[in-house]
Design an enzyme around this catalytic site. Sequence first.
Site: not given
Lengths: 340, 340
Positions: B15-16, B19, B169, B196, B198, B287
Amino acid sequence: MTNTRDIQITEVALRDGSHAVAHQYTVEQVLKVAKALNDANVPYIEVSHGDGLAGSSLQYGLSRTNEMELIEAAVSVADKSKVAVLLLPGIGTLHDLKEAANLGAKMARIATHVTEADVAPQHIAYAKELGMETVGFLMMNHMAPVDKLVEQAKLMESYGADTVYVVDSAGYLLPNQVRERIHALKQSVGVNIGFHGHNNLSLAMANTLVAIEEGATYIDGSVRCLGAGAGNTQTEVLVAVLERMGVKTGVDLYKMMDLAEDIIAPLLPVPQEITKDSLTLGYAGVYSSFALHAKRAAEKFGVDSRDILVELGKRKVVGGQEDMIVEVAAEIAKSKIVLS
Amino acid sequence: MTNTRDIQITEVALRDGSHAVAHQYTVEQVLKVAKALNDANVPYIEVSHGDGLAGSSLQYGLSRTNEMELIEAAVSVADKSKVAVLLLPGIGTLHDLKEAANLGAKMARIATHVTEADVAPQHIAYAKELGMETVGFLMMNHMAPVDKLVEQAKLMESYGADTVYVVDSAGYLLPNQVRERIHALKQSVGVNIGFHGHNNLSLAMANTLVAIEEGATYIDGSVRCLGAGAGNTQTEVLVAVLERMGVKTGVDLYKMMDLAEDIIAPLLPVPQEITKDSLTLGYAGVYSSFALHAKRAAEKFGVDSRDILVELGKRKVVGGQEDMIVEVAAEIAKSKIVLS
């Protein structure tokens, strides 16, 4: 800003990173990298064969360029940064140290196995005589219990080392283990404390931050992770993180990011990831030189090479005891037969 | 072993990680990866477009394969692992959720901006009606102060979420910030807490360990770092580290290492490094979709795109406010003229 650094960063891409490029650095590359590091105001730039001065050999890998030429090149473009060299007594000699100092190297990092500081006194004394800053660099740090580490660090201090490093050569230490080690050193030595991490367990940054929290002020990094195994604490990322935390490194973040992207990344034969091999080394806590021997023994005995390396780690096997690898493989094969 | 897990790992590579492969997964690839994850006894396998169900679009990137086929493929080979899906209300619909549940997905992760949990109640309620486990997935977590996060987590709990996640994120959070967040949630909600991370600041592993220390029991990982930006906490490395720490994941380390090396690494168009772009995102806390806009504005106004992104991060600009990018660029250009 320049003169108020909370943390002194040593960039090791031109020494530890030499492993990642199979010791193929050219004078042109070193000029470019050292110039950029100097422009970014990195205080120390280490330049040597990956295994230290005089490491170039069939056993450790032949350098493409005589490291003295590389040291000279780095010195020629570094009017702010100091050039450091690594020396493992037994590989490098006092003569090599003198040659490096004559070329302008200003810091000598004398590296020994964590339990063998006693091979370092001559080299540290001579480096001081040559007017160099000195570091006692205690490698494979996880292989000694904390009290033994403290004893060895005190030896390094007694020989005149200005700084003593905890060197997590195998990328094996967990953050709490680093905390315990740096904390213990902070209680027992008066000199600067340093930390050199490897990222085999994806913990180089975590361990570095813990080390700083406990009082380490000398920190190694490698731009774009250019070091042995999965590489070291990624310098440009460290600078960003410390800036976010308000810890002053005096290093220019954007210049380091540009160096990483524009100069270092294109140099890398393969990008620095945490692969099966580097993860195995970090998980087992063994010398990288054991990996190939373990693979051969694994094939011969029909066992998993990872099991061999984990067992070697448990037994704290050191370099020179390579015959243990076959012995361990045979034992694992035997126990598998009994179990099945 | 299987039934005594201290930590429940959700693998997000499908899923992630979508990207990182520009949403080009094929059924064959998903079959292979999901089968290996199931064999390694990973409890949850997330499968969706990178931006969640129905994310396939010109705006977010078109999927090569309909994600429902990928979910079906994963379910077909996962007799132990449960398949999870991600849904962002406004992108995915109740209809998409039902379709995924009918195909055998067992967990619904309902993802909202950290301050917008109130768009999730319908989706969580419907997922429960469909018999799915539910997660409230609070993205861009650093953009809310801790008390606001607690309020939003309580909302997620009140809607019936079985687990509430802190989702970093942008890979922006520092370990002490993660500690504060998970600690506050542990004091204030009764449901499971997840994390979660990164790796944009090389802190995914550090943050994950801190989260676990503070009581998080649901943890996301991506094998070989296959996720957006610099990727997520590297799953096979996490399994190794937790095994060293005596924390039970129930996941087979060697099988995960083999999956990473033999199946995932060859899939990657480029290896997952911490690059200038991903580091900038983590440093600025913005973002990823802002990056290209910032580069364009930087060229137009002759400023550094990093300065724009850092300023946007400070102002906590959110998606939809892209016009701010040009405004900020113009301001920076103006202040430069004044200063020089």
